[in-house]
Design an enzyme around this catalytic site. Sequence first.
Site, PDB file in Angstrom:
ATOM      1  N   TYR A  74      13.887   6.472   0.320  1.00 15.72           N
ATOM      2  CA  TYR A  74      14.051   5.222  -0.413  1.00 15.72           C
ATOM      3  C   TYR A  74      15.532   4.940  -0.600  1.00 15.72           C
ATOM      4  CZ  TYR A  74       9.137   6.100  -1.707  1.00 15.72           C
ATOM      5  OH  TYR A  74       7.784   6.373  -1.693  1.00 15.72           O
ATOM      6  N   HIS A  81       5.925  13.597   3.017  1.00 17.65           N
ATOM      7  CA  HIS A  81       5.695  12.159   2.942  1.00 17.65           C
ATOM      8  C   HIS A  81       4.745  11.656   4.030  1.00 17.65           C
ATOM      9  CE1 HIS A  81       7.991   8.332   1.439  1.00 17.65           C
ATOM     10  NE2 HIS A  81       6.689   8.179   1.399  1.00 17.65           N
ATOM     11  N   SER A 117       0.878   2.255  -4.649  1.00 15.92           N
ATOM     12  CA  SER A 117       0.549   0.825  -4.522  1.00 15.92           C
ATOM     13  C   SER A 117      -0.791   0.505  -5.183  1.00 15.92           C
ATOM     14  CB  SER A 117       0.529   0.406  -3.054  1.00 15.92           C
ATOM     15  OG  SER A 117       1.798   0.508  -2.467  1.00 15.92           O
ATOM     16  N   LEU A 167      -1.440  -1.538  -7.359  1.00 18.43           N
ATOM     17  CA  LEU A 167      -1.552  -2.979  -7.605  1.00 18.43           C
ATOM     18  C   LEU A 167      -1.425  -3.775  -6.305  1.00 18.43           C
ATOM     19  CD1 LEU A 167       0.562  -3.181 -10.884  1.00 18.43           C
ATOM     20  CD2 LEU A 167      -1.923  -3.357 -10.656  1.00 18.43           C
ATOM     21  N   ARG A 202       0.757  -3.621  -3.892  1.00 15.12           N
ATOM     22  CA  ARG A 202       2.135  -4.077  -3.715  1.00 15.12           C
ATOM     23  C   ARG A 202       2.407  -5.357  -4.509  1.00 15.12           C
ATOM     24  NH1 ARG A 202       0.420  -1.539   0.684  1.00 15.12           N
ATOM     25  NH2 ARG A 202       1.750   0.066   1.558  1.00 15.12           N
ATOM     26  N   GLY A 203       1.834  -5.394  -5.698  1.00 19.03           N
ATOM     27  CA  GLY A 203       2.045  -6.519  -6.599  1.00 19.03           C
ATOM     28  C   GLY A 203       1.064  -7.649  -6.441  1.00 19.03           C
ATOM     29  N   PHE A 204       0.307  -7.645  -5.347  1.00 11.62           N
ATOM     30  CA  PHE A 204      -0.584  -8.768  -5.064  1.00 11.62           C
ATOM     31  C   PHE A 204      -1.709  -8.884  -6.087  1.00 11.62           C
ATOM     32  CE2 PHE A 204      -3.587 -11.201  -2.324  1.00 11.62           C
ATOM     33  CZ  PHE A 204      -2.738 -12.233  -1.999  1.00 11.62           C
TER      34      PHE A 204
END
Length: 328
Positions: free
Chosen positions: A56, A124, A203, A205, A207-209
């Site tokens: 990241y 990862h 994720s 959510l 990715r926010g959607f």
Amino acid sequence: MKTRKLGNQGLEVSELGLGCMGMSEFYGGRDEQEAIATIHLALELGVNFLDTADMYGPFTNEQLVGRAIKDRRDRVVLATKFGNVRSADGGWLGISGKPEYVRQACDASLQRLGVDVIDLYYQHRVDVNVPIEETVGAMAELVKQGKVRYLGLSEAAPATIRRAQAIHPISALQTEYSLWSREPEDSILPTLRELGIGFVPYSPLGRGFLTGAIASPDDFAPDDYRRNAPRFQGDNFAKNLELVSQVKAIAAEKGVTAGQLALAWLLAQGDDIVPIPGTKRRVYLEENIGATTVILTTEDLSRINSVAPQGVAAGDRYAAQAMKTLNR
């Protein structure tokens, strides 16, 4: 904030964690001061499980998290990852599970984080060119050396998880899981529960959607990687908005936000599940934490399952090349 156990080795964390990735990359826009304030508020509110990775930034997210927890290390359960190899300029160099790389990556993460030990160290992505036994063997050596406390995997297939567990106890598996990514229910979750391994959905959510805050692809910043994700493009975007509208409707009846409903649903799937919603702003952190107080009845869960069954999302989670690195 209640706590939950991940695995059978003694790892216990807050029932919600904090994903720190977006504080440094991928979602457009960065504000280090607000990001650090968000981490500090999370700790004050009882969220002690922080998730980062060397890729990241690349590398800068671990440094940011390190600065944020410098005088708070004893209050943090710190998770980071290795395996997605990137150059300093952000270039993608592939996946590595080579034992020598595992050792190098761990030492580099310890230095960037400014800590003596990593609480939970994940691979990862699985390197198909290196037997998982060799990779986990190297990770197990890190435990013996006191550099790592617990081991985890990310996006690993059931057969790989079993092989890894035979080498050293795995405390947690991290994979995408949410109302629009329910594939882990088929074989991943049953395998984890058979082996006594905790589950950390990233994720959670979508990715926010699933928050309902994204109405158009134009809502994304120019450098937001979601612009290139199949689920956020064209007809897929329109179809997925239909799911969000139904989630929002149920949430409104409950007097909560769509995001809180989505997280509460995940928390209700088992006490071995610890979602790590990511945010870089305090206001969204507080909203996410509110999900821990949402009580869903059997009827609520049935309604949610009916509007968001497995396979409901249109489009893949990632672009084609990245999809090849999953579930291996």
